[in-house]
Write an enzyme that holds these catalytic residues in place. Structure first.
Site, PDB file in Angstrom:
ATOM      1  N   HIS A 145       0.837  -1.213   0.000  1.00 52.27           N
ATOM      2  CA  HIS A 145       0.000   0.000   0.000  1.00 52.27           C
ATOM      3  C   HIS A 145       0.863   1.252   0.000  1.00 52.27           C
ATOM      4  O   HIS A 145       0.662   2.168  -0.815  1.00 52.27           O
ATOM      5  CB  HIS A 145      -0.909  -0.025   1.230  1.00 52.27           C
ATOM      6  CG  HIS A 145      -1.728   1.217   1.412  1.00 52.27           C
ATOM      7  ND1 HIS A 145      -3.045   1.305   1.023  1.00 52.27           N
ATOM      8  CD2 HIS A 145      -1.420   2.430   1.947  1.00 52.27           C
ATOM      9  CE1 HIS A 145      -3.510   2.513   1.313  1.00 52.27           C
ATOM     10  NE2 HIS A 145      -2.549   3.216   1.871  1.00 52.27           N
ATOM     11  N   GLU A 146       1.831   1.300   0.905  1.00 50.18           N
ATOM     12  CA  GLU A 146       2.642   2.527   1.021  1.00 50.18           C
ATOM     13  C   GLU A 146       3.528   2.722  -0.209  1.00 50.18           C
ATOM     14  O   GLU A 146       3.761   3.851  -0.653  1.00 50.18           O
ATOM     15  CB  GLU A 146       3.482   2.477   2.296  1.00 50.18           C
ATOM     16  CG  GLU A 146       2.660   2.398   3.589  1.00 50.18           C
ATOM     17  CD  GLU A 146       1.690   3.561   3.759  1.00 50.18           C
ATOM     18  OE1 GLU A 146       1.967   4.666   3.249  1.00 50.18           O
ATOM     19  OE2 GLU A 146       0.629   3.344   4.406  1.00 50.18           O
ATOM     20  N   HIS A 149       1.683   4.554  -2.756  1.00 48.26           N
ATOM     21  CA  HIS A 149       1.708   6.014  -2.563  1.00 48.26           C
ATOM     22  C   HIS A 149       2.987   6.605  -3.127  1.00 48.26           C
ATOM     23  O   HIS A 149       2.970   7.627  -3.827  1.00 48.26           O
ATOM     24  CB  HIS A 149       1.628   6.366  -1.085  1.00 48.26           C
ATOM     25  CG  HIS A 149       0.251   6.277  -0.503  1.00 48.26           C
ATOM     26  ND1 HIS A 149      -0.864   6.774  -1.139  1.00 48.26           N
ATOM     27  CD2 HIS A 149      -0.173   5.763   0.674  1.00 48.26           C
ATOM     28  CE1 HIS A 149      -1.931   6.552  -0.385  1.00 48.26           C
ATOM     29  NE2 HIS A 149      -1.544   5.943   0.725  1.00 48.26           N
ATOM     30  N   HIS A 155      -5.234   7.258  -2.308  1.00 47.73           N
ATOM     31  CA  HIS A 155      -6.179   6.288  -1.771  1.00 47.73           C
ATOM     32  C   HIS A 155      -7.288   6.062  -2.793  1.00 47.73           C
ATOM     33  O   HIS A 155      -7.756   6.995  -3.446  1.00 47.73           O
ATOM     34  CB  HIS A 155      -6.770   6.784  -0.452  1.00 47.73           C
ATOM     35  CG  HIS A 155      -5.816   6.629   0.692  1.00 47.73           C
ATOM     36  ND1 HIS A 155      -5.739   7.517   1.742  1.00 47.73           N
ATOM     37  CD2 HIS A 155      -4.881   5.673   0.964  1.00 47.73           C
ATOM     38  CE1 HIS A 155      -4.813   7.120   2.609  1.00 47.73           C
ATOM     39  NE2 HIS A 155      -4.275   6.008   2.147  1.00 47.73           N
TER      40      HIS A 155
END
Lengths: 429, 163
Positions: A145-146, A149, A155
């Site tokens: 997930h990170e 980014h 998101h």
């Protein structure tokens, strides 16, 4: 269609400018790293107190690899360069941590944060665990997930997306789904490249009822790697590519020129071609034959097993419909009769004559990279560079367009998805 | 170390001072919505850099612990009292309340909750779930054209989420 990555984003970054990451304006979904090979490091002062350092590095390496499997990006763990040369730095901390202006909140709620084109911090007050542990927060899922980014994704409020802001307990074997792949590919483009060979490998299996069924799997090979392509889900097998020597024992580890599976009532033989030689594969023992049931020693010269066929070849495929192997070299095609064990009369012929273009000039010409008969599509495809041509079928296509001459070529775009390289250092992850 | 007794650390005991403050009321909910950009977009990138030099891993927890009454094996610590001035505040500004309700509705929408504008139990539970620290709504210094197809692909409502 040759997809150029420059059409996907307004890339105004060129890595790190003057050591500063505060590089100006951006909007989610519009900008990205301008280079495809990125270095990362789990910094020494930022190790977690919960997992071994080896486990932490392995999990993070796997997280990077998962993005690499669905995008043209490659990631290298760099533990030696000056820190300023490392593109993505990761670390664990609690409360005020690692010089970060954003304090972690203790156990619960925030588990990590990251900056676009920047660094990743994990809250070590959270109970991070290895994948498939069952309890705690999966470090792998959070890392994926990170990293999303850092690569430029915001998101995303879509069921199943890895970029949802809230953490969902990891179901066994979570992967990056179709839409998330398209999101990252919108920034960095899709995966493209040349292939050495593409083939369907057919095998017989018995059902639980004793019935013999025929199944096949599709394989793409490039240099020393290969992918199994799952036609039903339009993607490669999770975790691919795999090194050739891992899955196909005994064939040249740096790649092959062609693979054909001769499969008919009398013959069931898989051949790999490289240079002037070829190998026959022993399915039962999952390795190449040194001596096949007919007494032939391998590797064997192509000129001995396939008289009249030159070597090395560009590529080849077996057409089960007419029991011939089509060998391609330069601008010529050699049609080999496996029953008669000789090149068919009248060959070699120009590829453009045997497979004329539907639209004049729209043709690979010669030096074909791979020729592939697909049982999924019941059609022959010719690959060259990043382009694909489909040979007009003998019934279906011509039934739709009767004016099409037999064996003409159509151009097919984006037929197979997400066949992506990973960095060689990540092959063993 | 954090205290535990089981082999698999499943009974790991976290001191209350190390626990994230729960979202329990409208005030903490408003803080949550503000932090993650639902009330006003956050300039996340500018928050990245600390003025301090070097890399430190200091822990900084508010208040002082009440150490009286601690016995061996007692892992519970009294939680630091929080300063609650809510009762002394004047009536909330209608505009601010509207902003809070609007932000709450935005959060409920993206979280798949019933969009009521009410701080209900489901909303509270959703706010207390583990989540990423990156704000959901950020500022953008430049006015950039956003392609609708991109927004659709990313599941973002352009009009609501981007400047």
């Amino acid at each position: 269609k040759n997809t150029d990555t420059s059409e996907y984003s307004n890339k105004t970054f060129s890595g790190v400018l003057n050591g500063s990451r505060h590089v100006g304006k951006r909007a989610w979904g519009n900008m990205a790293f301008s280079k495809m090979v990125l270095k990362w490091r789990l910094i020494g002062e930022g190790y977690s107190s919960q997992l071994t350092i080896q486990d932490q590095r392995h999990i993070i390496s796997l997280a990077f690899r998962m993005w690499s499997e669905v995008s043209p990006l490659e990631f290298i763990e760099d533990t030696s360069s000056p820190l300023a040369d490392v593109d993505i730095k990761l670390g664990f901390g609690t409360g005020r941590h690692l010089g970060c202006n954003q304090k972690f909140d203790g156990t619960g709620r925030e588990f990590a944060h990251a900056w676009f084109l920047g660094d990743i911090h994990f809250d070590d007050d959270e109970h991070f665990t290895a994948p498939n542990t069952g309890s705690g927060i999966s470090l792998l899922k959070v890392a994926v997930h990170e990293i999303g980014h850092v690569l430029g994704l915001p998101h995303i409020y879509r069921t199943g997306s890895i970029m949802q802001p809230s953490y969902l307990p990891q179901e066994s074997g979570f992967e990056i789904n179709w839409m998330d792949r398209k999101s990252i590919q919108h920034l960095y483009g899709g995966c493209k490249g040349q292939y050495n060979t593409v083939f369907d490998w057919i095998r017989k299996e018995r059902t639980q009822y004793g019935e013999v069924v025929i199944r096949f799997n599709t394989y793409f090979m490039r240099d020393g790697w290969y992918w199994l392509y799952e036609n039903r889900t339009n993607r490669t097998r999770y975790g691919d590519p795999v090194a050739l020597q891992v899955g196909w024992h005994g064939i040249p580890p740096d790649g092959v020129d062609a693979c054909v599976h001769v499969w008919n009532r009398n013959t069931d033989a898989v051949y790999f071609f490289k240079g002037t030689q070829y190998w026959r594969y022993d399915d039962d023992n999952d390795q190449v034959f040194t001596v096949d049931p007919e007494g032939h020693l391998y590797p064997r010269l192509i000129s001995e097993g396939f008289p009249g066929v030159p070597s090395p070849i560009d590529t080849a495929f077996y057409d089960r419909r007419d029991y011939h192997i089509y060998f391609f070299k330069g601008t010529y095609v050699y049609v080999f009769d496996v029953t008669a064990t000789r090149v068919s009369p009248g060959f070699p012929r120009k590829i453009t004559a045997v497979f004329p273009a539907v639209v004049s000039g729209d043709h690979p010409g010669g030096s074909i990279d791979a020729a592939y008969f697909s049982y999924t599509h019941n059609a022959v495809f010719l690959f060259k560079d990043t382009l694909f041509w489909r040979v007009v079928g003998r019934s279906r296509d011509r039934w739709r367009r009767p004016a099409l001459p037999r064996n003409d070529l159509l151009k097919v775009e984006e037929q197979w998805f997400d066949i992506c390289n990973v960095h060689p250092s990540a092959l063993k992850v | 170390e954090k205290l535990f007794h089981s082999r698999d650390h499943s009974d790991l005991q976290i001191p209350s001072s190390h626990q994230a403050e729960l979202i329990t009321d409208k005030d903490t909910a408003e803080l949550f919505l503000s932090r993650y950009g639902f009330i006003r977009p956050v300039n996340w990138e500018e928050l990245q850099f600390d003025q301090s030099t070097g890399i430190s891993n200091d822990e900084d927890f508010p208040g002082e612990e009440d150490l009286s009454g601690i016995q061996e094996g007692d892992s519970s610590l009294s939680r630091a009292e929080t300063d609650d001035d809510d009762d002394d505040e004047d009536s909330p500004n209608p505009t601010e309340s509207q902003a809070f309700i609007s932000a709450l509705r935005d959060f409920q929408m993206v979280s798949g909750l019933s969009v009521t504008g009410l701080f209900d139990d489901a909303t509270k539970a959703a706010m207390n779930k583990p989540r990423c620290g990156v704000p959901d709504k950020e500022t953008d210094d430049a006015t950039e054209e956003v392609h609708d197809s991109t927004s659709s692909a990313l599941g973002i409502n352009t009009a609501t989420w981007l400047t």
